[in-house]
Design a protein around this motif. Structure first.
Motif, PDB file in Angstrom:
ATOM      1  N   ARG A   1     -10.037   0.867  -3.051  1.00 45.86           N
ATOM      2  CA  ARG A   1      -8.783   1.603  -2.820  1.00 45.86           C
ATOM      3  C   ARG A   1      -8.486   1.754  -1.323  1.00 45.86           C
ATOM      4  NH1 ARG A   1      -6.910   3.332  -7.501  1.00 45.86           N
ATOM      5  NH2 ARG A   1      -8.316   3.756  -9.260  1.00 45.86           N
ATOM      6  N   ALA A   2      -8.513   0.628  -0.634  1.00 48.77           N
ATOM      7  CA  ALA A   2      -8.335   0.651   0.817  1.00 48.77           C
ATOM      8  C   ALA A   2      -6.937   1.102   1.236  1.00 48.77           C
ATOM      9  CB  ALA A   2      -8.625  -0.739   1.391  1.00 48.77           C
ATOM     10  N   ASP A   3      -5.985   1.114   0.299  1.00 47.43           N
ATOM     11  CA  ASP A   3      -4.625   1.533   0.637  1.00 47.43           C
ATOM     12  C   ASP A   3      -4.514   3.049   0.807  1.00 47.43           C
ATOM     13  OD1 ASP A   3      -5.197   1.647  -2.096  1.00 47.43           O
ATOM     14  OD2 ASP A   3      -3.072   1.686  -2.646  1.00 47.43           O
ATOM     15  N   THR A   4      -5.604   3.783   0.561  1.00 42.18           N
ATOM     16  CA  THR A   4      -5.579   5.239   0.776  1.00 42.18           C
ATOM     17  C   THR A   4      -5.839   5.592   2.234  1.00 42.18           C
ATOM     18  OG1 THR A   4      -7.937   5.448   0.243  1.00 42.18           O
ATOM     19  CG2 THR A   4      -6.374   5.675  -1.581  1.00 42.18           C
ATOM     20  N   MET A   5      -6.100   4.574   3.077  1.00 45.78           N
ATOM     21  CA  MET A   5      -6.357   4.809   4.500  1.00 45.78           C
ATOM     22  C   MET A   5      -5.350   4.048   5.342  1.00 45.78           C
ATOM     23  SD  MET A   5     -10.543   4.513   4.688  1.00 45.78           S
ATOM     24  CE  MET A   5     -10.583   2.898   3.907  1.00 45.78           C
ATOM     25  N   THR A   6      -5.108   4.558   6.539  1.00 43.33           N
ATOM     26  CA  THR A   6      -4.291   3.811   7.490  1.00 43.33           C
ATOM     27  C   THR A   6      -5.129   2.653   8.047  1.00 43.33           C
ATOM     28  OG1 THR A   6      -4.987   5.114   9.415  1.00 43.33           O
ATOM     29  CG2 THR A   6      -3.112   5.951   8.136  1.00 43.33           C
ATOM     30  N   ILE A   7      -4.470   1.722   8.713  1.00 40.97           N
ATOM     31  CA  ILE A   7      -5.184   0.589   9.300  1.00 40.97           C
ATOM     32  C   ILE A   7      -6.234   1.080  10.290  1.00 40.97           C
ATOM     33  CG2 ILE A   7      -4.977  -1.484  10.712  1.00 40.97           C
ATOM     34  CD1 ILE A   7      -3.852  -1.815   7.929  1.00 40.97           C
TER      35      ILE A   7
END
Length: 403
Positions: free
Chosen positions: A271-277
């Protein structure tokens, strides 16, 4: 056996003898008439002009240690015997020792012959997913294979509470693409990391991996073994890391440390989309530091010999480990184009867009560039270690019973 029988000699050509002697003399810089056993692997690689595989390196080192067990060095004749044995029993990487042809023969068509043979019998790939519940393991697997292949999406099991202990569940499919059939087995581990006490939750997973090694070994040693041994050995373990932003948990470190010697581990940030770049990059760096500090071996291993082609293929993967991924088995139409992704209130996350996440790198590695290497590594490294230990233990037990 007739003790008068003479073992057949394995002869070398004149130019092969000269090349081996020159390599030996180049390593014997002090002109002692001997080279240290620690040098032998390097000298062999220099002589053959190529990087040896894991099993070939092991064969060289084992043979050198055996020949030089008392002195720690090898004489010219011992080195020559080692190379002869290596050439005739272990490798076709002969480098400058190859015999040149005067014209076209035709045996290069063996690749096409093998392709037809393998297409008939198909291929096998066994994937394990490990991680806490709620990290999107099933969704990611479905996204990888663009089909409902995960246990939770292809079985009639009704939703249930998290099991009280770690369970091992495997579901197998046969999928086909462009005439290539793949027997795909997905093993998941519900209950992992979801208990109050997770101290030994790695143990059922470890036992499952070794059980498949044991099944393969028993079949391999059977008197009436099958022509094609079913391969249920786990070729790859995707280890899902929760996107906490704080680095690896103690559970992650202990589990990967227990598993890294028996299976190829690829760590992924779920679920990497829960963090900003920026948060994602900082999190990845902390995980890399934790992996290095704990000396966890992840795939592809940097400890094994590699030729230039393998190095160029592995470099971008190592650079991005752990892979930050997003899964979605739903397609959304944008500008008349169907795109896999997730719609959020901040925008649309494209699963296969490398600017959004590293799913495409994971997919390409697993399915397009490294699938065979994962299988080879399982067979040549992990299974070979298990086999050697199991047979040694069996021999020790037999000797103890005999005495």
């Amino acid at each position: 056996m007739d003790s008068n029988l003479v073992a057949p000699s394995k002869l070398l050509t004149e130019f092969q003898c000269i090349a081996i002697e020159n390599a030996f003399k180049a390593a014997d810089v002090e002109e002692k008439g001997a080279v240290e056993t620690e040098q032998v692997e390097y000298v062999a690689q220099q002589l053959l002009g190529d990087v040896l595989t894991v099993s070939e390196v092991r064969a060289v080192v084992d043979k050198a240690n055996k020949l030089g067990s008392s002195t720690g060095v090898l004489s010219m004749q011992e080195f020559k015997d080692l190379i002869i044995d290596l050439l005739h029993t272990t490798t076709t990487r002969w480098g400058s020792l190859q015999t040149k042809l005067d014209g076209y023969v035709g045996f290069d068509t063996v690749l096409e012959q093998q392709r037809k043979k393998f297409l008939k019998k198909g291929f096998e790939f066994n994937l394990m997913v490990v991680g806490e519940s709620g990290l999107g393991k099933s969704t990611l697997v479905n996204t990888l294979f663009k089909s409902k292949v995960s246990r939770t999406s292809c079985t009639n099991e009704s939703p249930r509470k998290i099991p009280k202990t770690v369970e091992i569940n495997t579901v197998t499919h046969v999928i086909e693409e462009e005439g290539v059939r793949l027997r795909l087995s997905i093993t998941d581990t519900p209950g992992f990391g979801d208990q109050v006490n997770n101290e030994n939750c790695w143990l059922p997973i470890y036992d499952q991996v070794n059980k498949q090694f044991d099944n393969y070994l028993k079949e391999e040693m059977s008197v009436d073994r099958r022509k094609q041994i079913p391969d249920t050995r786990i070729h790859c373990c995707l280890y899902f890391i929760s996107p906490t932003g704080h680095g690896l948990k103690a559970l992650d470190v202990s589990c990967m440390k227990k598993l890294h010697d028996v299976v190829n581990i690829i760590p992924v940030i779920a679920r990497a989309d829960t963090m900003t770049i920026e948060e994602r990059d900082a999190f990845k760096e902390r995980i890399r530091e934790d992996i290095a500090e704990a000396q966890i071996k992840v795939y592809p291993s940097a400890l094994l010999p590699e030729d230039e082609d393998v190095q160029s293929a592995n470099a971008p993967i190592r650079k991005h480990i752990p892979l930050a991924v997003v899964g979605s088995d739903r397609a959304i139409t944008i500008n008349n184009k169907s795109i896999l992704g997730r719609q959020t209130k901040w925008g649309f996350v494209e699963v296969e867009n490398p600017n959004h996440c590293e799913f495409s790198l994971l997919r390409d590695m697993l399915l397009r560039t490294h699938m065979q290497d994962l299988k080879d590594s399982t067979h040549e490294e992990h299974y070979e270690n298990y086999r050697r230990h199991a047979l040694s233990q069996k021999n020790d037990n037999s000797q103890n019973q005999g005495s």
